[in-house]
Scaffold this motif. Structure first.
Motif, PDB file in Angstrom:
ATOM      1  N   LYS A  15       7.495 -48.445   7.846  1.00 30.87           N
ATOM      2  CA  LYS A  15       6.555 -49.196   8.838  1.00 30.87           C
ATOM      3  C   LYS A  15       6.555 -50.598   8.529  1.00 30.87           C
ATOM      4  CE  LYS A  15       2.846 -46.007   9.949  1.00 30.87           C
ATOM      5  NZ  LYS A  15       1.384 -45.672   9.749  1.00 30.87           N
ATOM      6  N   ARG A  19       7.429 -53.719  10.783  1.00 30.26           N
ATOM      7  CA  ARG A  19       6.554 -54.934  11.014  1.00 30.26           C
ATOM      8  C   ARG A  19       7.209 -56.126  10.771  1.00 30.26           C
ATOM      9  NH1 ARG A  19       2.345 -52.168   7.562  1.00 30.26           N
ATOM     10  NH2 ARG A  19       2.980 -53.620   6.067  1.00 30.26           N
ATOM     11  N   PHE A  53      -2.319 -56.089   9.837  1.00 35.93           N
ATOM     12  CA  PHE A  53      -1.863 -54.857   9.451  1.00 35.93           C
ATOM     13  C   PHE A  53      -2.615 -53.998   8.392  1.00 35.93           C
ATOM     14  CE2 PHE A  53       1.746 -55.705  12.695  1.00 35.93           C
ATOM     15  CZ  PHE A  53       1.846 -54.704  13.210  1.00 35.93           C
TER      16      PHE A  53
END
Length: 63
Positions: A15, A19, A53
């Motif tokens: 992830k 990102r 995030f």
């Protein structure tokens, strides 16, 4: 000109890497439209992006 999108994540893409790809694309698009950013501005954008995030992760964990 068609928009550029980050490649779909593969099974080994984390992830955080995804990102980073999204942020890099956003910054490249921003610079193309408005001009170059200082390294300080780029770092500030990365910090805000990471904070957003992190908040999303907290919300997901609370659900």
């Amino acid at each position: 000109m068609s928009p550029r999108y980050p490649a779909a994540p593969g099974p080994r893409t984390g992830k955080r890497e995804l990102r980073g790809q999204i942020l890099d694309e956003y910054l490249a698009d921003y610079e193309q439209r408005r001009g170059s950013l200082t390294p300080e501005s780029q770092q500030a954008a990365r910090q805000v992006f990471d904070e957003v995030f992190a908040l999303d992760k907290e919300r997901s964990a609370a659900s």
